[in-house]
Design a protein around this motif. Sequence first.
Motif, short mmCIF file in Angstrom:
data_model
loop_
_atom_site.label_atom_id
_atom_site.label_comp_id
_atom_site.label_asym_id
_atom_site.label_seq_id
_atom_site.Cartn_x
_atom_site.Cartn_y
_atom_site.Cartn_z
N LEU A 352 0.81 -1.21 0.00
CA LEU A 352 0.00 0.00 0.00
C LEU A 352 0.84 1.26 0.00
N PHE A 353 2.03 1.23 0.63
CA PHE A 353 2.80 2.46 0.84
C PHE A 353 4.13 2.52 0.10
N VAL A 354 4.80 1.38 -0.08
CA VAL A 354 6.15 1.42 -0.66
C VAL A 354 6.18 2.03 -2.06
N PRO A 355 5.29 1.66 -2.99
CA PRO A 355 5.36 2.31 -4.32
C PRO A 355 5.22 3.82 -4.26
N ALA A 356 4.31 4.32 -3.42
CA ALA A 356 4.13 5.77 -3.31
C ALA A 356 5.35 6.42 -2.67
N ILE A 357 5.92 5.79 -1.63
CA ILE A 357 7.10 6.36 -0.96
C ILE A 357 8.28 6.41 -1.91
N GLU A 358 8.52 5.34 -2.66
CA GLU A 358 9.64 5.32 -3.59
C GLU A 358 9.46 6.34 -4.71
N ALA A 359 8.23 6.48 -5.21
CA ALA A 359 7.98 7.46 -6.27
C ALA A 359 8.21 8.89 -5.77
N LEU A 360 7.71 9.21 -4.59
CA LEU A 360 7.90 10.55 -4.04
C LEU A 360 9.37 10.81 -3.72
N ARG A 361 10.08 9.80 -3.29
CA ARG A 361 11.51 9.98 -3.01
C ARG A 361 12.28 10.26 -4.30
N ILE A 362 11.90 9.60 -5.38
CA ILE A 362 12.55 9.87 -6.66
C ILE A 362 12.29 11.30 -7.10
N VAL A 363 11.05 11.77 -6.91
CA VAL A 363 10.72 13.15 -7.27
C VAL A 363 11.53 14.13 -6.43
N ALA A 364 11.62 13.86 -5.12
CA ALA A 364 12.39 14.75 -4.24
C ALA A 364 13.86 14.79 -4.61
N ARG A 365 14.41 13.64 -4.96
CA ARG A 365 15.82 13.62 -5.38
C ARG A 365 16.01 14.32 -6.71
N GLY A 366 15.02 14.20 -7.60
CA GLY A 366 15.11 14.92 -8.86
C GLY A 366 15.08 16.42 -8.67
N LEU A 367 14.20 16.89 -7.78
CA LEU A 367 14.17 18.32 -7.47
C LEU A 367 15.47 18.79 -6.85
N ASN A 368 16.07 17.94 -6.03
CA ASN A 368 17.35 18.30 -5.42
C ASN A 368 18.46 18.40 -6.46
N LEU A 369 18.37 17.56 -7.49
CA LEU A 369 19.37 17.64 -8.57
C LEU A 369 19.22 18.92 -9.37
N CYS A 384 12.28 18.74 1.35
CA CYS A 384 11.49 17.60 0.88
C CYS A 384 12.32 16.33 0.83
N LEU A 385 13.58 16.47 0.43
CA LEU A 385 14.44 15.29 0.36
C LEU A 385 14.69 14.71 1.74
N ARG A 386 14.92 15.58 2.74
CA ARG A 386 15.13 15.08 4.11
C ARG A 386 13.88 14.39 4.63
N VAL A 387 12.72 14.98 4.34
CA VAL A 387 11.47 14.37 4.80
C VAL A 387 11.27 13.00 4.17
N MET A 388 11.49 12.91 2.87
CA MET A 388 11.31 11.63 2.17
C MET A 388 12.35 10.61 2.60
N ASP A 389 13.57 11.05 2.91
CA ASP A 389 14.57 10.11 3.42
C ASP A 389 14.15 9.55 4.77
N PHE A 440 11.26 -2.81 -12.87
CA PHE A 440 10.21 -1.89 -13.32
C PHE A 440 10.21 -1.75 -14.84
N LEU A 441 11.39 -1.60 -15.42
CA LEU A 441 11.47 -1.46 -16.88
C LEU A 441 11.07 -2.75 -17.59
N THR A 442 11.29 -3.89 -16.97
CA THR A 442 10.83 -5.15 -17.57
C THR A 442 9.31 -5.18 -17.66
N GLY A 443 8.63 -4.73 -16.60
CA GLY A 443 7.18 -4.63 -16.66
C GLY A 443 6.71 -3.65 -17.71
N VAL A 444 7.40 -2.53 -17.84
CA VAL A 444 7.04 -1.54 -18.87
C VAL A 444 7.26 -2.13 -20.26
N CYS A 445 8.32 -2.90 -20.42
CA CYS A 445 8.59 -3.50 -21.73
C CYS A 445 7.50 -4.48 -22.12
#
Length: 575
Positions: A352-369, A384-389, A440-445
């Motif tokens: 229920l939570f891991v996919p959403a947490i990982e997606a938001l963490r990727i977004v936060a890391r992207g914003l940090n970049l 945001c990055l500290r919160v998601m970490d 993930f990319l295997t599922g997308v493929c």
Amino acid sequence: MGAGEPVVVEKENETVVGAKKEEDLEKGEVGVEEERKVQNNDVVDDHEESHLAGFHRLNPTNPLRIVINSSTRVATPSAAQSQRPHTQTRSTPTPLQQPEVANLNSRKYTNKISLILFVLHMFIAVALVCFLVFKGVQGLIQDSESTKRKEKDVLKYFLPQVEASSFMSIILAFIWQGAIRKWPTLMLHFILWFTFVMSLAAGILLICFQKPATDGVGVCFIAFAIGNGLYGCWVSHRIKFCCKVLSLSLQPVSTFPDLNKPTYHVLGAGFLWISLWILAVIGALNFYFPPLTIILLVLSLQWTTEVMRNVVNITVSRAIALYYLRGMQSSTQFCFLRALTRNLGSACLGSLFVPAIEALRIVARGLNLLEGEDEFMFCCARCCLRVMDSVFRNGNGWAYVQIAAYGKGFVKASRDTWALFEKEDMVSIVDSDITSSICFLTGVCSGSICVIVVAAWTHKVHQSFTATLSLLTFLIGYLLTRIAMAVPHACVSCYYVCYAEKPDNRLFDKTIKDRQALLKTGRDVMRPFCAKGLKIWSEKPILGDGFVENDLVGTKSHYWNGRNVEGYQDGHCRK
């Protein structure tokens, strides 16, 4: 008769003597000596008791009896004093406290609240699906001719494509899994770029149909393909290490010949559930608020298939983790039943939570970049990055290994696993691992291949269903493929987590230690680039986020290579 009796007695004596010898062998030499000491003490005690009985039988007027009585009255110690030396002679030294061993056979149910919610959700979902199937049959029999014609078109031009995509997704899932287990290094590169090709081809095909709905879906596929290509270039320096870890983590799979049986069962159940689910979607067309009902059905399907994937993940994780931690070859069937019962609550909560947490963490890391000098736009990027970490530390996909091995709850397993990574200085290594991205990319493929086949088929027979079926078949292909890809993903997770718990285990080589040494020396870090695409040269290795003075352009160039270190370093650009 009289002559035979001594023989029987002799045989009985021999058996008694033999049993006595076996008992002595089981006790060992120490046990025999202790028994002899006990027998000698018994003889001495009997001897002393006979003498004391003789003294007690003396006449009270006898001088010897008077002397004995007077000595006992004067020199008799108290009860506590008489017992103290007796207990000291009989007491054994207290053993040293052994280190507490984690329980591998915990029988408690983990995360019971999430388990109850999932069971309640499945009860409601099954009831709703049955009701909507009934509504669909009722529409075919009793409704007006227009409704009957509409449902017949859906059954004729909608249902076959969905069933075909489900069957094709299962076949593709086992092809990907088998190929990765046989050629891990080759398939890692192949999946990374073949997904780019397939998603780009699906997007171009949908745009070629020249309809507003298909154009919108096609643009989404092309945008994803571009992002996939950029990601492939960005992680190119990590692929070699990921291939090595994947190859090493898949070695114990050959020890368990039936490790794929849970995947067969789960995919079979998923195929049956999707077949009923698509009939419920057809029946939702005759129910109130069809779009809302279909959205709820899609969310229910996603949660259910994600739980199925994590059940396979926990099953494989327990078998592989016990192999690493205890050297045990456990029963895959027992691990599967345990994942379906005692650890199902943790699988439900994580799904229920891991996919959403990982997606938001990727977004936060992207914003940090992307953080630059615009304080208004990126002032909250680091926050945001500290919160998601912090959230990721309390809920991450690495927790399934300790859930499977020790029966911990999801949050506790997440914290303990991340604490192990921090203790062994493995956070940067596990953060840079791309195994989950490859799965993930295997599922997308697989989803993109289903889109290409189904979109061409539907455009030929019924063009108005093309966009809808493209999205639906992509979702089905992705979800079913991810279930099968849980096997290699679980193997890699066990490799990292079990190494962090027992780095000196003889089953692990120096792969992670060598990687840690490279990261510490900075030799594995790629050189950053300045604003004009020129390499930044510096006398010292650059190991963190910051800005470098650009002598040629006269501006500050932002660079990043995987670490969070603020500050400025002197350097200059050079062609």
